[in-house]
Write an enzyme that holds these catalytic residues in place. Structure first.
Site, mmCIF file in Angstrom:
data_model
loop_
_atom_site.group_PDB
_atom_site.id
_atom_site.type_symbol
_atom_site.label_atom_id
_atom_site.label_comp_id
_atom_site.label_asym_id
_atom_site.label_seq_id
_atom_site.Cartn_x
_atom_site.Cartn_y
_atom_site.Cartn_z
ATOM 1 N N ALA A 134 0.849 -1.192 0.000
ATOM 2 C CA ALA A 134 0.000 0.000 0.000
ATOM 3 C C ALA A 134 0.882 1.239 0.000
ATOM 4 O O ALA A 134 1.837 1.335 0.778
ATOM 5 C CB ALA A 134 -0.914 0.008 1.219
ATOM 6 N N SER A 136 0.955 5.782 -1.001
ATOM 7 C CA SER A 136 0.165 6.989 -0.767
ATOM 8 C C SER A 136 -0.899 7.207 -1.832
ATOM 9 O O SER A 136 -1.970 7.755 -1.541
ATOM 10 C CB SER A 136 1.084 8.209 -0.696
ATOM 11 O OG SER A 136 1.868 8.306 -1.868
ATOM 12 N N GLN A 139 -2.819 1.061 -3.987
ATOM 13 C CA GLN A 139 -2.310 -0.192 -3.430
ATOM 14 C C GLN A 139 -2.444 -1.301 -4.472
ATOM 15 O O GLN A 139 -3.223 -1.202 -5.421
ATOM 16 C CB GLN A 139 -3.032 -0.563 -2.145
ATOM 17 C CG GLN A 139 -4.509 -0.828 -2.257
ATOM 18 C CD GLN A 139 -5.179 -0.949 -0.885
ATOM 19 O OE1 GLN A 139 -4.800 -0.266 0.074
ATOM 20 N NE2 GLN A 139 -6.177 -1.823 -0.775
ATOM 21 N N ASP A 289 12.955 6.197 -9.812
ATOM 22 C CA ASP A 289 12.944 5.793 -8.404
ATOM 23 C C ASP A 289 13.280 4.300 -8.274
ATOM 24 O O ASP A 289 12.443 3.506 -7.855
ATOM 25 C CB ASP A 289 11.572 6.086 -7.792
ATOM 26 C CG ASP A 289 11.558 5.959 -6.277
ATOM 27 O OD1 ASP A 289 12.632 6.096 -5.663
ATOM 28 O OD2 ASP A 289 10.486 5.711 -5.709
#
Length: 557
Positions: A134, A136, A139, A289
């Site tokens: 999950a 921000s 999920q 990322d």
């Protein structure tokens, strides 16, 4: 001033933000931005010290976490901007975790059914209610298609779009205030930074875009047997639901898990570094990322990559400028390196000072003549970021994300293999990139592009000059300058006025003496009066002439 409708519409959220900032010891910032008066907050509350004994960076991380998803994302973005924040703050913001408690599975199922237009049982044979992870914005749930294919269904949080929209509107207001009222606003375009962040976050909310990114990465790595990108199931994907192939493995930093699978960690380390090198030097498209949660070690020594919400494309110009920077650093050419930084948008020509040139030379000298195996990408990145911080260089967002991605991927590689020689792996990639950059075809293409740019500028110049002259003639031309520059211009204008006045006195004295001489010679004027007038005129002539001469000599003109 803030839009009045926006103030009223978002007043409750403004109060929440101000309250969180004050409770974490940032009341001075609330006061500086004018939130205290707008929200009628008592001064005793604004000046209240924080209850804990945490450091400033720790309090900021805690405040951003409490403010919710948008501000967690903001902190993560700021952690890539060493041009904006000192190293201690960057280090702390790097700890921000994009993990929050999951929302109920019933809401996830309702979103899936609403987006795909049919009951979840008709789409999946199995749909696991317990989420795999999950975050921000959404999920992920494991599921199985009716043909037995195992997939991952990423579902956006209910109402997250509305919350993000409110927060981004408030951030735009706060950025405009900070631009006007803070020292940071005098150095950086905070309004543009807020806009850039908003664009990035809105893009992440569109899962179709993430799917397209995944498809692009899958195409790029189609010939690489050591990288696995999951397939996107487009018939089960919308802006709020993303369905992809499920990858099985252990997280790339799970050393015990890899050893239990019998995987070669040294080979995995090399594959991890080669992944980012291909993205940068070959494809010009990298995952922004690449943290351990997004990378898996799979059977056969394959690296599986997931989560492509943050993907960055390097255009040809930026790639070329990076090549020029790398060439300048390897040749020990400080001026060439600074020119490359200038072309990357990190500084303006007038900002290349003697101190910056000396620091760049020291930066280069730290790495020349050292064995490559003793140099790390993190060390170079940290030194470059320190240089940017010290001289207030601007860091374009793609470049900041690129440095972060390189450092993160090298860290993963060294964790897998402490003796990893990153530069020996990078050398052939860089050599191929240099060869392509300096090939006759590439050089000819750059010449053509520069010629086209010059032709466009030449074509526009007459009209621009004509427009500027017309505005000047109509009194519509406005010049904007800084206070220091304005004072310099004002002093120059004043000096010019003094010179004109002196020249006028000099000319008047000269004409007066000439007329007096004619009157004496031709008109028969005599006596003490013409003698006195002649003496006064001579004194005025000599005095004004010397003053004008000294003024010109003092200014070096």
């Amino acid at each position: 001033m803030w839009p009045l409708m926006r103030q009223a519409r978002y007043l409750r959220r403004y109060r929440q933000i101000a309250g969180v900032l004050v409770s974490h010891g940032f009341g001075y910032l609330v006061n500086q931005l004018g939130l205290g008066s707008l929200l009628s907050l008592p001064r005793r509350i604004i000046r209240r010290p924080p209850a804990d004994r945490l450091s400033g960076p720790e309090r900021l991380r805690s405040a951003l976490t409490e403010l919710g998803p948008t501000y967690v994302k903001l902190g993560q973005m700021l952690s890539t901007r060493p041009d904006l924040l000192p190293p201690a703050w960057i280090l702390e913001l790097n700890k921000l975790q994009d993990t929050v408690p999951p929302f109920p599975a019933e809401l996830a199922i309702a979103t899936v059914e609403s987006e795909l237009g049919r009951p979840v049982e008709s789409i999946f044979r199995e749909f696991c209610h317990e989420p795999l992870a999950a975050a921000s914005l959404g999920q992920a749930h494991a599921a199985v298609l009716h043909d037995g294919t195992q997939v991952v269904v990423k579902v956006q949080r209910p109402d997250i779009e509305g919350l993000v929209a409110v927060d981004l509107a408030i951030l735009a207001d706060l950025a405009a205030l900070a631009q006007e009222r803070t020292e940071l606003g005098k150095q950086y375009d905070l309004v543009d930074l807020a806009w850039e962040f908003g664009a990035m976050l809105r893009a992440e909310l569109d899962y179709r875009r993430e799917g397209r990114n995944a498809e692009r990465f899958r195409k790029h790595f189609a010939g690489n047997p050591y990288v696995k990108i999951p397939t996107v199931y487009w018939d089960l994907t919308t802006s709020k639901v993303l369905t992809t192939e499920r990858l099985f493995g252990v997280k790339i930093n799970d050393l015990a898990g890899m050893d239990a699978m019998g995987l070669d960690r040294r080979a995995l380390a090399r594959h991890a570094v080669e992944l980012i090198l291909q993205e940068i030097f070959t494809d010009g498209f990298f995952q922004g990322d690449p943290h351990p949660g997004n990378l898996f070690a799979m059977e056969g020594g394959v690296i599986g990559a997931v989560d492509f919400g943050q993907a960055v494309a390097l255009d040809r110009e930026m790639t070329g400028n990076l090549m020029l920077l790398l060439a300048g650093l390897t040749r020990g050419d400080a001026d060439g390196s600074l020119r490359a930084l200038q072309r990357l948008g990190m500084l303006a020509p007038r900002e290349i000072t003697g101190a910056l040139r000396r620091d760049m030379m020291r930066f280069i000298e730290r790495f020349v003549d050292r064995p490559l195996e003793e140099i790390s990408g993190r060390e170079i990145g940290d030194e470059l970021l320190a240089l940017a911080q010290r001289h207030r260089l601007r860091m374009p967002a793609p470049l900041a994300l690129l440095l972060k991605a390189i450092i993160m991927m090298e860290g993963i590689g060294v964790q897998l293999d402490p003796h990893l020689d990153v530069f020996s792996i990078a050398r052939p990639y860089a050599q191929r990139a240099f060869a392509e950059f300096n090939s006759p075809e590439a050089v000819a293409q750059r010449v053509i592009e520069r010629s086209r740019d010059l032709a466009e500028v030449a074509g526009m110049l007459p009209r621009q000059v004509s427009d500027a002259l017309q505005k000047l003639n109509d009194g519509e031309l406005t010049l904007r300058t800084e206070e220091r520059e304005a004072r310099r211009v004002a002093a120059a204008i004043t000096l010019a006025g003094v010179r004109v006045a002196l020249a006028g006195v000099l000319l008047s004295a000269t004409l007066g003496l000439g007329l007096l001489g004619l009157a004496v010679t031709l008109g028969g004027l005599s006596g003490a009066l013409p003698t006195a007038l002649f003496a006064l005129g001579a004194v005025a002539l000599v005095t004004s002439g010397l003053a004008l001469l000294l003024s010109l000599l003092r200014r070096g003109e």
